[in-house]
Design an enzyme around this catalytic site. Sequence first.
Site, PDB file in Angstrom:
ATOM      1  N   GLU A 110       1.228   6.632  -6.828  1.00  0.00           N
ATOM      2  CA  GLU A 110       0.180   7.485  -7.128  1.00  0.00           C
ATOM      3  C   GLU A 110       1.184   9.173  -7.039  1.00  0.00           C
ATOM      4  OE1 GLU A 110      -2.851   6.861  -4.668  1.00  0.00           O
ATOM      5  OE2 GLU A 110      -3.651   5.072  -5.664  1.00  0.00           O
TER       6      GLU A 110
ATOM      7  N   GLU B 261       0.810  -1.144  -0.025  1.00  0.00           N
ATOM      8  CA  GLU B 261       0.082   0.008   0.067  1.00  0.00           C
ATOM      9  C   GLU B 261       0.909   1.440   0.041  1.00  0.00           C
ATOM     10  OE1 GLU B 261      -2.941   1.780  -0.787  1.00  0.00           O
ATOM     11  OE2 GLU B 261      -3.605  -0.119  -0.124  1.00  0.00           O
TER      12      GLU B 261
END
Length: 116
Positions: free
Chosen positions: A70, A63
């Site tokens: 991102e 994650e």
Amino acid sequence: MHRFFKSFYYAMKGILHGFASERNLKFHLAAAVLTIVLGFLSGLSQMEWLIIIMLIGGMIALELMNTAVERAVDLVTDEFHLLAKQAKDLAAGAVLIFAIASAMIGLIIFIPKWFL
């Protein structure tokens, strides 16, 4: 040696920033805490604990990597670009696959302890 310890400082800053700013990391942390509590209540074996710890660590690490992808993509472009979207979607897909596999392994470990 100072640079070596400074790298741990920066890594910890990244981890803390991720947990402070990312909803999905908060969710995974809550799921990890719940899993650890269930593990103590279930009397997991040493091997089961090793698997659970690897899954929790892998999920949080993946994650964090997804968040890094991102951010890097957002840094490069402000407008829609198909390759940018694909990079973000691929990273999110990797997280989803690991989350599903982790949940399945968790069920394999916990169902016999709680329901059989």
